[in-house]
Each structure stands twice: as structure tokens, then as C-alpha cells.
Motif scaffolding. Structure first.
Motif, PDB file in Angstrom:
ATOM      1  N   LEU A 256     -20.920  -6.191  -3.927  1.00  0.00           N
ATOM      2  CA  LEU A 256     -19.949  -5.180  -3.521  1.00  0.00           C
ATOM      3  C   LEU A 256     -20.398  -3.783  -3.919  1.00  0.00           C
ATOM      4  CD1 LEU A 256     -16.594  -7.004  -4.405  1.00  0.00           C
ATOM      5  CD2 LEU A 256     -17.912  -7.051  -2.288  1.00  0.00           C
ATOM      6  N   TYR A 257     -21.018  -3.663  -5.071  1.00  0.00           N
ATOM      7  CA  TYR A 257     -21.512  -2.352  -5.527  1.00  0.00           C
ATOM      8  C   TYR A 257     -22.568  -1.818  -4.558  1.00  0.00           C
ATOM      9  CZ  TYR A 257     -23.384   1.292  -8.583  1.00  0.00           C
ATOM     10  OH  TYR A 257     -23.795   2.498  -9.096  1.00  0.00           O
ATOM     11  N   ASP A 258     -23.475  -2.704  -4.121  1.00  0.00           N
ATOM     12  CA  ASP A 258     -24.521  -2.298  -3.177  1.00  0.00           C
ATOM     13  C   ASP A 258     -23.933  -1.804  -1.858  1.00  0.00           C
ATOM     14  OD1 ASP A 258     -26.487  -2.921  -4.969  1.00  0.00           O
ATOM     15  OD2 ASP A 258     -27.043  -4.832  -4.042  1.00  0.00           O
ATOM     16  N   LEU A 259     -22.744  -2.319  -1.503  1.00  0.00           N
ATOM     17  CA  LEU A 259     -22.115  -1.930  -0.242  1.00  0.00           C
ATOM     18  C   LEU A 259     -21.026  -0.871  -0.443  1.00  0.00           C
ATOM     19  CD1 LEU A 259     -21.980  -5.390   1.547  1.00  0.00           C
ATOM     20  CD2 LEU A 259     -23.394  -3.422   2.143  1.00  0.00           C
ATOM     21  N   GLU A 260     -21.031  -0.243  -1.625  1.00  0.00           N
ATOM     22  CA  GLU A 260     -20.172   0.910  -1.917  1.00  0.00           C
ATOM     23  C   GLU A 260     -18.691   0.598  -1.760  1.00  0.00           C
ATOM     24  OE1 GLU A 260     -21.591   4.107   0.507  1.00  0.00           O
ATOM     25  OE2 GLU A 260     -23.534   4.189  -0.490  1.00  0.00           O
ATOM     26  N   VAL A 261     -18.300  -0.564  -2.261  1.00  0.00           N
ATOM     27  CA  VAL A 261     -16.894  -0.954  -2.221  1.00  0.00           C
ATOM     28  C   VAL A 261     -16.134  -0.241  -3.337  1.00  0.00           C
ATOM     29  CG1 VAL A 261     -15.303  -2.902  -2.498  1.00  0.00           C
ATOM     30  CG2 VAL A 261     -17.405  -3.173  -1.191  1.00  0.00           C
ATOM     31  N   GLU A 262     -14.886   0.119  -3.046  1.00  0.00           N
ATOM     32  CA  GLU A 262     -14.042   0.803  -4.010  1.00  0.00           C
ATOM     33  C   GLU A 262     -13.982   0.033  -5.330  1.00  0.00           C
ATOM     34  OE1 GLU A 262     -12.546   2.159   0.034  1.00  0.00           O
ATOM     35  OE2 GLU A 262     -13.552   0.430  -0.854  1.00  0.00           O
ATOM     36  N   ASP A 263     -13.867   0.778  -6.435  1.00  0.00           N
ATOM     37  CA  ASP A 263     -13.924   0.186  -7.765  1.00  0.00           C
ATOM     38  C   ASP A 263     -12.582  -0.422  -8.157  1.00  0.00           C
ATOM     39  OD1 ASP A 263     -14.657  -0.617 -10.261  1.00  0.00           O
ATOM     40  OD2 ASP A 263     -14.785   1.391 -11.131  1.00  0.00           O
ATOM     41  N   GLY A 264     -12.233  -1.518  -7.506  1.00  0.00           N
ATOM     42  CA  GLY A 264     -11.057  -2.273  -7.878  1.00  0.00           C
ATOM     43  C   GLY A 264      -9.755  -1.744  -7.307  1.00  0.00           C
ATOM     44  N   LEU A 265      -8.663  -2.402  -7.698  1.00  0.00           N
ATOM     45  CA  LEU A 265      -7.339  -2.046  -7.179  1.00  0.00           C
ATOM     46  C   LEU A 265      -6.922  -0.634  -7.566  1.00  0.00           C
ATOM     47  CD1 LEU A 265      -5.397  -5.385  -7.851  1.00  0.00           C
ATOM     48  CD2 LEU A 265      -6.494  -4.632  -5.727  1.00  0.00           C
ATOM     49  N   SER A 266      -7.400  -0.162  -8.707  1.00  0.00           N
ATOM     50  CA  SER A 266      -7.030   1.194  -9.123  1.00  0.00           C
ATOM     51  C   SER A 266      -7.565   2.243  -8.164  1.00  0.00           C
ATOM     52  CB  SER A 266      -7.534   1.473 -10.538  1.00  0.00           C
ATOM     53  OG  SER A 266      -8.955   1.377 -10.592  1.00  0.00           O
TER      54      SER A 266
ATOM     55  N   VAL B  42       0.832  -1.204   0.000  1.00  0.00           N
ATOM     56  CA  VAL B  42       0.000   0.000   0.000  1.00  0.00           C
ATOM     57  C   VAL B  42       0.867   1.255   0.000  1.00  0.00           C
ATOM     58  CG1 VAL B  42      -0.191  -0.050   2.535  1.00  0.00           C
ATOM     59  CG2 VAL B  42      -1.902   1.174   1.176  1.00  0.00           C
ATOM     60  N   LYS B  43       0.447   2.250  -0.765  1.00  0.00           N
ATOM     61  CA  LYS B  43       1.227   3.480  -0.897  1.00  0.00           C
ATOM     62  C   LYS B  43       0.679   4.578   0.024  1.00  0.00           C
ATOM     63  CE  LYS B  43       2.097   2.176  -5.692  1.00  0.00           C
ATOM     64  NZ  LYS B  43       1.826   2.495  -7.121  1.00  0.00           N
ATOM     65  N   LYS B  44      -0.416   5.189  -0.376  1.00  0.00           N
ATOM     66  CA  LYS B  44      -0.961   6.292   0.409  1.00  0.00           C
ATOM     67  C   LYS B  44      -2.381   6.041   0.895  1.00  0.00           C
ATOM     68  CE  LYS B  44       1.774   9.766  -2.105  1.00  0.00           C
ATOM     69  NZ  LYS B  44       1.712  11.002  -2.932  1.00  0.00           N
ATOM     70  N   TYR B  45      -3.006   5.006   0.413  1.00  0.00           N
ATOM     71  CA  TYR B  45      -4.420   4.779   0.705  1.00  0.00           C
ATOM     72  C   TYR B  45      -4.647   4.546   2.196  1.00  0.00           C
ATOM     73  CZ  TYR B  45      -9.067   2.668   0.634  1.00  0.00           C
ATOM     74  OH  TYR B  45     -10.394   2.372   0.876  1.00  0.00           O
ATOM     75  N   LYS B  46      -5.610   5.273   2.746  1.00  0.00           N
ATOM     76  CA  LYS B  46      -6.037   5.064   4.132  1.00  0.00           C
ATOM     77  C   LYS B  46      -7.532   4.803   4.129  1.00  0.00           C
ATOM     78  CE  LYS B  46      -2.557   7.727   6.681  1.00  0.00           C
ATOM     79  NZ  LYS B  46      -2.332   8.795   7.686  1.00  0.00           N
ATOM     80  N   ALA B  47      -7.917   3.653   4.585  1.00  0.00           N
ATOM     81  CA  ALA B  47      -9.317   3.255   4.540  1.00  0.00           C
ATOM     82  C   ALA B  47     -10.175   4.110   5.463  1.00  0.00           C
ATOM     83  CB  ALA B  47      -9.446   1.792   4.933  1.00  0.00           C
ATOM     84  N   LYS B  48     -11.362   4.400   5.013  1.00  0.00           N
ATOM     85  CA  LYS B  48     -12.320   5.140   5.829  1.00  0.00           C
ATOM     86  C   LYS B  48     -12.743   4.296   7.030  1.00  0.00           C
ATOM     87  CE  LYS B  48     -14.228   7.505   1.768  1.00  0.00           C
ATOM     88  NZ  LYS B  48     -15.436   7.668   0.921  1.00  0.00           N
ATOM     89  N   GLY B  49     -12.946   4.993   8.158  1.00  0.00           N
ATOM     90  CA  GLY B  49     -13.444   4.309   9.341  1.00  0.00           C
ATOM     91  C   GLY B  49     -12.384   3.693  10.224  1.00  0.00           C
ATOM     92  N   TYR B  50     -11.104   3.858   9.847  1.00  0.00           N
ATOM     93  CA  TYR B  50     -10.011   3.276  10.634  1.00  0.00           C
ATOM     94  C   TYR B  50      -9.132   4.400  11.165  1.00  0.00           C
ATOM     95  CZ  TYR B  50     -11.243  -1.206   8.524  1.00  0.00           C
ATOM     96  OH  TYR B  50     -11.913  -2.338   8.109  1.00  0.00           O
ATOM     97  N   GLU B  51      -8.996   4.477  12.470  1.00  0.00           N
ATOM     98  CA  GLU B  51      -8.170   5.521  13.087  1.00  0.00           C
ATOM     99  C   GLU B  51      -6.733   5.017  13.202  1.00  0.00           C
ATOM    100  OE1 GLU B  51      -9.779   7.084  16.692  1.00  0.00           O
ATOM    101  OE2 GLU B  51     -11.837   7.113  15.934  1.00  0.00           O
ATOM    102  N   VAL B  52      -5.980   5.195  12.121  1.00  0.00           N
ATOM    103  CA  VAL B  52      -4.594   4.735  12.081  1.00  0.00           C
ATOM    104  C   VAL B  52      -3.719   5.866  11.553  1.00  0.00           C
ATOM    105  CG1 VAL B  52      -5.160   2.300  11.781  1.00  0.00           C
ATOM    106  CG2 VAL B  52      -4.957   3.763   9.776  1.00  0.00           C
ATOM    107  N   ASP B  53      -2.426   5.783  11.862  1.00  0.00           N
ATOM    108  CA  ASP B  53      -1.492   6.813  11.433  1.00  0.00           C
ATOM    109  C   ASP B  53      -0.603   6.330  10.293  1.00  0.00           C
ATOM    110  OD1 ASP B  53       0.060   4.997  12.745  1.00  0.00           O
ATOM    111  OD2 ASP B  53       0.869   6.398  14.242  1.00  0.00           O
ATOM    112  N   HIS B  54      -1.009   5.269   9.600  1.00  0.00           N
ATOM    113  CA  HIS B  54      -0.211   4.726   8.512  1.00  0.00           C
ATOM    114  C   HIS B  54      -1.131   4.309   7.370  1.00  0.00           C
ATOM    115  CE1 HIS B  54      -1.301   1.441  11.308  1.00  0.00           C
ATOM    116  NE2 HIS B  54      -1.495   0.727  10.214  1.00  0.00           N
ATOM    117  N   PRO B  55      -0.641   4.283   6.135  1.00  0.00           N
ATOM    118  CA  PRO B  55      -1.461   3.802   5.019  1.00  0.00           C
ATOM    119  C   PRO B  55      -1.992   2.405   5.317  1.00  0.00           C
ATOM    120  CG  PRO B  55       0.543   4.820   4.198  1.00  0.00           C
ATOM    121  CD  PRO B  55       0.711   4.698   5.690  1.00  0.00           C
ATOM    122  N   LEU B  56      -3.222   2.158   4.897  1.00  0.00           N
ATOM    123  CA  LEU B  56      -3.856   0.903   5.302  1.00  0.00           C
ATOM    124  C   LEU B  56      -4.887   0.451   4.284  1.00  0.00           C
ATOM    125  CD1 LEU B  56      -4.523  -1.273   7.524  1.00  0.00           C
ATOM    126  CD2 LEU B  56      -6.239   0.340   8.360  1.00  0.00           C
ATOM    127  N   VAL B  57      -4.721  -0.761   3.794  1.00  0.00           N
ATOM    128  CA  VAL B  57      -5.783  -1.464   3.075  1.00  0.00           C
ATOM    129  C   VAL B  57      -6.270  -2.559   4.014  1.00  0.00           C
ATOM    130  CG1 VAL B  57      -6.446  -2.795   1.046  1.00  0.00           C
ATOM    131  CG2 VAL B  57      -4.674  -1.053   0.850  1.00  0.00           C
TER     132      VAL B  57
END
Length: 464
Positions: A408-418, A337-352
Motif C-alpha cells: 500500500l505504501y508503494d501505491l501511495e495509499v492514505e495513512d490509515g483511517l485518520s 464519511v464526513k468530508k473526505y473526497k477521494a482523488k480521481g472521482y468526479e462526485v458531488d458528495h463525500p466519498l470513501v
């Protein structure tokens, strides 16, 4: 120093190998030969932790530790959870029943070999006779590692890490009791003998696997899941979904090789079998019924409770059958993971988050594997809501993939690895990070090459 030399050697092997894909790997295959001359296994073994389920059951944990005769307990959690009701409930019970404890609250969400080692060092300095892990899979897995290495203080870190990254030595000695109190409905770690972490030098996940790592007791209190943020509930649920799908479609146990010369060498992940199928099917039914509700309404106690049980059921299934390509491919997705930080997670580092990294490849993976057991792929699609009447077996993969994409679409999951920061230029490093994951990828029902992995990652760049 020995660990670093082994990592350097592994990197050289990966760089120079003409084809080190899991389908063509023979790591450790010559070290195990059954007396009958069999090449594949002929038996499977079912095991899991004891499970106690019920709203408010956490209040009993102090009594359990007293019953175990525990005199000095290590409570492990993370800093976010340390101030929330699940940890408070455990502390209240320990205090009420006079159990002496020390708290380690520095567990890293999505742990690394470095964070494992910090927890191990903490445990080694104390004389703990029991452990309590309060949290998601990150906490429970970290606690398993701390218990293992504190009970084997002379071991080097890579001794027990899965081959080919580590030495894969079997765990032979007794460990201290662990009571796991899961606060997410996802990993099933309270049922399994597996501890997963990011190996930072390789930028890929790996783990430690032994039945002796299993918690003594999984304390499944559905009230704790009410504190999960929406996206945590979603990503945890995707892990349950893939645990069930992968174990249900894994290589059959009697097709897995090598056949162990000694039962201690039979892996925890053995391939699908008639008993694991029962757990996987039921978990899929529960995911179909409850996951969307659990994500959309955090106050839906029935749905959150249902997903908590689904996590346990899927955990028992995959903890014995194993997972395959979605998980094997997820490890470098999380590790690079480069810069992505998932919503809903209180972390100080990039996180998938683990569940997200797993589910993003699932449509491509099950399209690829369906030809080996189309009836199972169609059954899974039907459980998840697809109309499979008059569907040809050749279309099983496409039906399951479309069902997953709609889910996954119904649950608003990100559109793939990109959507989480990857491009086609990253595919070679993602493939390279998947190659060492043969503990799981070799359980895929369809053999695969590095070119196949390349195509699967490419197909996962966009979902919709």
C-alpha cells in the motif's frame, strides 16, 4: 412507512443489546435445522455468471440482445461514463442491430438505498425485458436491484435486504436477463449475485444476496479499463486484493452454520472451499504481477487487462466463498464519511471508495485472523512477494500485514483511517455499524467480540 419502522426497531436493538457481535449472533439460526441434525453445512455450491472476455467484445452486445429476443432494453450507467467510449461502444452496437432501448444514467457512485429506489422506480414504470449495465460495481449492483424489484413490484424494499437490517427473504421468481459490462477492475459484480448499497439511516453498507441476481452474461472487455483514472485503478485493485485474501482465509464451508434445511436457504457466501481456493490463489498471483503496473501506467494494456481478469477470478471465488472482516468493517467506514473526497472521482458528495475502505483495515484484520489458518496467511504473503522461508507460524499475521503495508505504501495509499477523517472518537460508531454485517463477518475464521472490533479499528488509524 414499514421500512422506517423496521429501521427504528433495529436501531433500538443495536443500542440495547449487551453483546450483538457477529460471533455471538444467532439471527435466523433457529429457522434452519437439517433433517440429519447437523449444525454446520456439509456441502457447497459453485455458481457464477457466464463470462465473455476479449478486446472489443462489446461490439457483440447488440447481437446478444437480439438472440435473447429482447424488445425493450434498459441501459444503466452513471453520468460520468455516459459520455465515455465504453457506453458509446454499447450504444453503437444496440443501434447497429436495431435494439430498442432507454438509458438511465443517474446511478450514484457508491449507491444508497435512496439511489437504488430511484432506479427501481424508473424500471417499474417501463416494460423492460432485458437490462444492460455499463460501469463499475455501483452501476451493476443498481441494475440488479432495479431488475429484482421491477419483477416483484409488490415487494417492500427491505423484504430482500440482508438480515438483520432487512427481512432477508429468498428470491424465488425468475428475473429478466442482465448483461454486465464492467469498466473497472475491482468489484467482480459481473460474476456475483450480490448488490451492495449504503443504508443511509444506519450510515452503513448492506446488500441483497441471491444467486438469481447474477448477470446472465459478464462482457469483460479490457479496453474499457484504459479509461480508469489512476486512483480508480488503485482502489478497484484493492477490492480485488481483499476479495481474494478474504475468501482464501474465510471460515471453511463445513464449519459454517446453520446447515440449511432446504438448498434454497444455502447462502451465496458459503465459506471457503476447494474450488473457490483455486480462483482466489490465481487472483492473488495476478494482483501481485499486475496491480502496481496497472496503477502506474494507464497505457499498459497487458496490466490493465490482467487486472480485469483478476477481478473476474476473485469475483468467482468470493462470490461463492464470501468475504469477512475487511468488508464488514468497510461498510461503516464508507457510510460515516464526513468530508473526505477521494482523488480521481468526479462526485458531488463525500466519498470513501469501496476498495479504499476495505484495504485500510487489512493489515490489522489479517494479523488478527492468522492464528486460525497461519499456513494460508503465509501462502498469501509469499504470493504477494514476501520471503517466508524459516518463518514461524506464529508470525504469519505479522508477515502478511507487513507485506500489505509495503504494498500500500508503494501505491501511495492514505495513512490509515485518520487520513480520511476518522479519529479514535469515531470508533464506537464504526463498531456499531459493523455489528449488523453478520452476513460477511460471521465468515471470519476467528470469532470476535465488539472489543476485538474496537481494537481492529484503533490499529487501523495509522498504517505506516
Amino acid at each position: 412507512m414499514a421500512d422506517r419502522k423496521r429501521v427504528a426497531h433495529l436501531l433500538q436493538q443495536l443500542a440495547s443489546a449487551a453483546c450483538r457481535c457477529p460471533a455471538h449472533s444467532h439471527t435466523n439460526s433457529s429457522s434452519s435445522s437439517h433433517a440429519s441434525g447437523r449444525k454446520t453445512d456439509y456441502a457447497f455450491e459453485m455458481s457464477c455468471s457466464s463470462i465473455r472476455y476479449g478486446e472489443g467484445v462489446t461490439r457483440e452486445i447488440g447481437m446478444d440482445l437480439k438472440n435473447l429476443g429482447a424488445q425493450n432494453v434498459c441501459l444503466m450507467t452513471d453520468k460520468n461514463l455516459s459520455k465515455l467510449p465504453p457506453v458509446m461502444a454499447v450504444l453503437d452496437s444496440l443501434t447497429k442491430h436495431g435494439v430498442k432501448y432507454e438509458c438511465y444514467d443517474s446511478v450514484r457512485v457508491e449507491p444508497t438505498d435512496g439511489s437504488f429506489k430511484l432506479a427501481i422506480d424508473f424500471a417499474k414504470k417501463k416494460d423492460f425485458d432485458a437490462y444492460v449495465a455499463v460501469g463499475g460495481g455501483s452501476v451493476i449492483d443498481t441494475c440488479k436491484a432495479a431488475n429484482l424489484y421491477s419483477c416483484n413490484p409488490e415487494a417492500e424494499f427491505l423484504d430482500y435486504v440482508n438480515a438483520p437490517i432487512g427481512k432477508g427473504k429468498p428470491v424465488t421468481g425468475p428475473l429478466k436477463p442482465i448483461i454486465a459490462v464492467p469498466t473497472t477492475a475491482g468489484t467482480g459484480s459481473e460474476t456475483t449475485g450480490v448488490a451492495i448499497f449504503d443504508f443511509e439511516d444506519l450510515k452503513a453498507k448492506t446488500g441483497i444476496a441471491s444467486r438469481l441476481l447474477r448477470p446472465t452474461l459478464g462482457m469483460v472487455d479490457p479496453l474499457h479499463t484504459l479509461h480508469m483514472p489512476t486512483r480508480v485503478a488503485a482502489n478497484s485493485g484493492f477490492d480485488v486484493l481483499c476479495h481474494a485474501l478474504e475468501s482464501f482465509t474465510a471460515l471453511p464451508y463445513d464449519k459454517r452454520s446453520p446447515c440449511p434445511a432446504n438448498p434454497i436457504s444455502r447462502p451465496a457466501y458459503q465459506g471457503r472451499n476447494p474450488i473457490s481456493d483455486v480462483w482466489a490463489r490465481h487472483a492473488l498471483h495476478m494482483v501481485s504481477k499486475y496491480l502496481k503496473r496497472a496503477v502506474r501506467d494507464s497505457d499498459d494494456v497487458e496490466a490493465r487487462s490482467g487486472m480485469h481478469l483478476a477481478s473476474v477470478f476473485a469475483g468467482i471465488g468470493f462470490g461463492n466463498a464470501g468475504v469477512h472482516l475487511c468488508h464488514g468493517m468497510s461498510y461503516p467506514i464508507a457510510g460515516n464519511v464526513k468530508k473526505y473526497k477521494a482523488k480521481g472521482y468526479e462526485v458531488d458528495h463525500p466519498l470513501v471508495p469501496h476498495g479504499l475502505s476495505v484495504v485500510l483495515t487489512s493489515p490489522a484484520v489479517f494479523t488478527f485472523t492468522a492464528s486460525m489458518c497461519p499456513e494460508r496467511h503465509l501462502e498469501a504473503a509469499e504470493i504477494l512477494g514476501a520471503d517466508v522461508r524459516n518463518v514461524k507460524a506464529a508470525d504469519a499475521g505479522f508477515i502478511l500485514a507487513d507485506t500489505l503495508k509495503n504494498f500500500l505504501y508503494d501505491l501511495e495509499v492514505e495513512d490509515g483511517l485518520s487520513a480520511i477523517g476518522y479519529s479514535k472518537d469515531d470508533i464506537p460508531i464504526l463498531v456499531e455499524g459493523t455489528v449488523p454485517q453478520e452476513r460477511v463477518t460471521k465468515l471470519a475464521p476467528r470469532s470476535h467480540t465488539e472489543e476485538d472490533l474496537t481494537n481492529l479499528f484503533a490499529a487501523s488509524m495509522k498504517l505506516y
